[in-house]
Design a protein around this motif. Sequence first.
Motif, PDB file in Angstrom:
ATOM      1  N   SER A  12     -67.432  25.641 -27.595  1.00 44.10           N
ATOM      2  CA  SER A  12     -68.732  24.984 -27.620  1.00 44.10           C
ATOM      3  C   SER A  12     -68.658  23.478 -27.808  1.00 44.10           C
ATOM      4  N   LEU A  13     -67.585  22.990 -28.421  1.00 52.93           N
ATOM      5  CA  LEU A  13     -67.532  21.591 -28.830  1.00 52.93           C
ATOM      6  C   LEU A  13     -66.730  20.683 -27.911  1.00 52.93           C
TER       7      LEU A  13
ATOM      8  N   TYR B 124     -74.725  21.397 -34.829  1.00 54.97           N
ATOM      9  CA  TYR B 124     -75.060  21.912 -33.502  1.00 54.97           C
ATOM     10  C   TYR B 124     -75.438  23.377 -33.573  1.00 54.97           C
TER      11      TYR B 124
ATOM     12  N   HIS C 243     -75.508  25.318 -30.276  1.00 56.39           N
ATOM     13  CA  HIS C 243     -74.986  26.010 -29.086  1.00 56.39           C
ATOM     14  C   HIS C 243     -74.013  25.113 -28.334  1.00 56.39           C
ATOM     15  N   GLY C 244     -73.194  25.751 -27.480  1.00 58.21           N
ATOM     16  CA  GLY C 244     -72.294  25.025 -26.605  1.00 58.21           C
ATOM     17  C   GLY C 244     -72.906  24.884 -25.227  1.00 58.21           C
TER      18      GLY C 244
ATOM     19  N   SER D  40     -75.914  21.012 -21.701  1.00 57.64           N
ATOM     20  CA  SER D  40     -74.715  20.761 -22.493  1.00 57.64           C
ATOM     21  C   SER D  40     -74.947  21.170 -23.946  1.00 57.64           C
ATOM     22  N   THR D  41     -73.922  21.055 -24.756  1.00 59.69           N
ATOM     23  CA  THR D  41     -74.038  21.348 -26.178  1.00 59.69           C
ATOM     24  C   THR D  41     -75.001  20.361 -26.840  1.00 59.69           C
TER      25      THR D  41
ATOM     26  N   TYR E   8     -74.380  19.253 -29.773  1.00 57.62           N
ATOM     27  CA  TYR E   8     -73.577  18.491 -30.727  1.00 57.62           C
ATOM     28  C   TYR E   8     -73.789  17.005 -30.440  1.00 57.62           C
TER      29      TYR E   8
ATOM     30  N   LEU F 234     -70.108  16.999 -25.490  1.00 51.50           N
ATOM     31  CA  LEU F 234     -68.777  17.569 -25.628  1.00 51.50           C
ATOM     32  C   LEU F 234     -67.762  16.516 -26.077  1.00 51.50           C
TER      33      LEU F 234
END
Length: 461
Positions: free
Chosen positions: A254-255, A319, A321-322, A329-330, A332, A336
Amino acid sequence: MRRIRYNSPLTQVVIMSIVCFLCPGMFNALNAMGGAGQIDRDASNNANTGLYCTFIVFGVLGGAIVNLLGVRWTIFVSGLTYSLYSASFIYLNHTGSGAFTIATGPILGIGAGILWSAQGMIMMSYPVESHKGRYIAIFWVIFNLGGVIGGIVPFAANYHQSDNKTAVPLSDAGYIVFVALEALGAASALFLAPPSRVIRDDGSHVVLIHYTSVRLEAMEILRLFRNRWMLLLVPMSVVSNFFYTYQYGPYNGSLFTVRTRGLNSMLYWASQMAAAYAVSFLHDCRSLSRRRRGIYSLALLTVLANVMWGCTLVIQTKYTHGPLASGQSTDYPDGLIDFTESRRAAGPMILYCFMGVVDALWQSFAYWIIGTMTNDSQMLARYAGFYKGVQSLGATVAWQLDAQSVPLIAQLITNWVLLNLAIPFMLYVATNIKDTSEEIETLSTNEWQTKYYANIDDILI
């Protein structure tokens, strides 16, 4: 210089390690990328759920199958199921249909259950008691080298992406490399010697019992479910593969960009190699009783595992979700992570290596403590199968949690809670370790039939 014997325990453990290096090692490398290299994890999650469902059954039965049919051809055929699984993703790349991939999961579960039962028997029963920690480390180092090399494949295949922030699946070329290496691993099993011909350096044979049958193996499997010590280790077994789902998918998958996921996989398994080697000195430390070794090893594992999950929680709060199949996109911060972004990448990548360290300590402790229960090869084949079967039960649940899109924070907390619930049971077993394992005496065929068949009613009660 000591001559290396083909039928020595060390040679056989190395051969078995090479098989696992090229078969489950490549499987681990592929799955450590998250989604087995795919953007949408549904196909791999459902395949792995089916895999572990059959693994539950054939993990428990695996020891009996190996005892009855031997190690060479059972491991060879089992190894080929890994190639089939990896090949299915080439079909997925071209058709977008996950049906074939999902179908290969249960087939691989059958092969994996048998292969890991044989592996546990070889690794735990072949060495003398004072070298069990060393042999576990030798296996773990060679086996995880597969993950390191396997991680090179997606890293190299995707290194020159024109847009490193775009999530893309692993290429056909990458999957073909996995298929070829796994087929080579299966063929390597044909070089194994029958257990009855393996002789330790002190002249003793590794096989203490020279008789078995379908009926006897069925009775011994039933005994496993009444074995006090194996039942106490059920929580440990459940946890031992449970955390892979979260680490591979919700974290690594996910990251990070796909090439960084490959790099992470390399570093994850390299960390396992170092940790397994380091803890082997504690497990074989003759100045400490085996009881103290077990307690100290568990204490180290408990502290590091809780620190790991605490650090993971800090990152997970950022975050939910990925990358999604829809193209989103994620969430985060800043998207990514690529390894070239040193400021953003350093902490999360180091933490993923730390996860590998904790996994190696957990697996090493599990095999070492099971290996303290007996030195008999046939019993340890059954114990290893039971451990892998229960382990697969936990993994089945974990893969479905991700397949059903359970919130990532909930998956993390579940892992953390289960880990700490298992610790007291592991501690109780560790405090009752004996300094010398009980041996099972060598009996003739008729004596074995008399001894076990006379107690059939007691077993089935």
